[in-house]
Design a protein around this motif. Structure first.
Motif, PDB file in Angstrom:
ATOM      1  N   LEU A   1      48.809  48.969  37.577  1.00 50.64           N
ATOM      2  CA  LEU A   1      47.600  49.039  38.434  1.00 50.64           C
ATOM      3  C   LEU A   1      46.333  49.658  37.859  1.00 50.64           C
ATOM      4  N   GLY A   2      46.692  50.774  37.267  1.00 52.97           N
ATOM      5  CA  GLY A   2      45.511  51.621  36.451  1.00 52.97           C
ATOM      6  C   GLY A   2      45.057  50.916  35.645  1.00 52.97           C
ATOM      7  N   LEU A   3      45.443  50.114  34.749  1.00 50.04           N
ATOM      8  CA  LEU A   3      44.655  49.358  33.778  1.00 50.04           C
ATOM      9  C   LEU A   3      43.739  48.379  34.532  1.00 50.04           C
ATOM     10  N   MET A   4      44.463  47.385  35.646  1.00 55.94           N
ATOM     11  CA  MET A   4      43.618  46.745  36.475  1.00 55.94           C
ATOM     12  C   MET A   4      42.437  47.386  37.047  1.00 55.94           C
ATOM     13  N   ALA A   5      42.496  48.707  37.535  1.00 59.69           N
ATOM     14  CA  ALA A   5      41.333  49.456  38.096  1.00 59.69           C
ATOM     15  C   ALA A   5      40.553  49.817  36.923  1.00 59.69           C
ATOM     16  N   ALA A   6      40.890  49.950  35.948  1.00 59.20           N
ATOM     17  CA  ALA A   6      40.109  50.282  34.808  1.00 59.20           C
ATOM     18  C   ALA A   6      38.994  49.100  34.405  1.00 59.20           C
ATOM     19  N   VAL A   7      40.059  48.193  34.286  1.00 61.65           N
ATOM     20  CA  VAL A   7      39.241  46.968  33.752  1.00 61.65           C
ATOM     21  C   VAL A   7      38.079  46.481  34.938  1.00 61.65           C
TER      22      VAL A   7
END
Length: 128
Positions: free
Chosen positions: A64-70
């Motif tokens: 989820l953190g990676l998706m939010a960063a993207v």
């Protein structure tokens, strides 16, 4: 890991992020390949938010953190250098909202990291 107020808040912020991305994609007329990328990002963010809602594991937090960063990076890059093959777009309120929700999701996930309170056990394993 247990669910906390912050992990539930990250899940809700991710759900709002998905809704704003869908609204943002529906209001613009991007190229077909951009629509495919946006829908893939929306789908992966939805799955990651559901995964965090179901089981609060470090893997779900990482995804989820990676998706939010993207999501945040794409909103920032769209308003600064523009989409491929298009001119630079002006800063839109929905773009700012995507960036703010992305930062909120990442901030809540970082603030909810597990805390270790006990130090290493230095007693002998044979002590009574």
């Amino acid at each position: 890991m247990e669910h906390t107020t912050r992990s539930r808040g990250a899940t809700m912020a991710a759900a709002l992020l998905v809704l704003v991305q869908l609204l943002r994609g529906g209001l613009t007329q991007p190229e077909t390949y951009i629509e495919v990328l946006l829908m893939a990002l929306v789908l992966m963010t939805t799955v990651a938010a559901y995964w965090l809602h179901r089981s609060s594991t470090w893997e779900s937090r990482l995804v989820l953190g990676l998706m939010a960063a993207v999501s945040g990076a794409s909103a920032a890059l769209t308003s600064t250098i523009g989409l491929p093959g298009q001119d630079v777009q002006t800063v839109s309120p929905l773009g700012v909202l995507v960036l703010a929700l992305s930062i909120a999701v990442i901030g809540l996930l970082v603030a909810d990291r597990p805390r270790t309170t006990a130090g290493p056990d230095t007693r002998s394993p044979y002590a009574s």
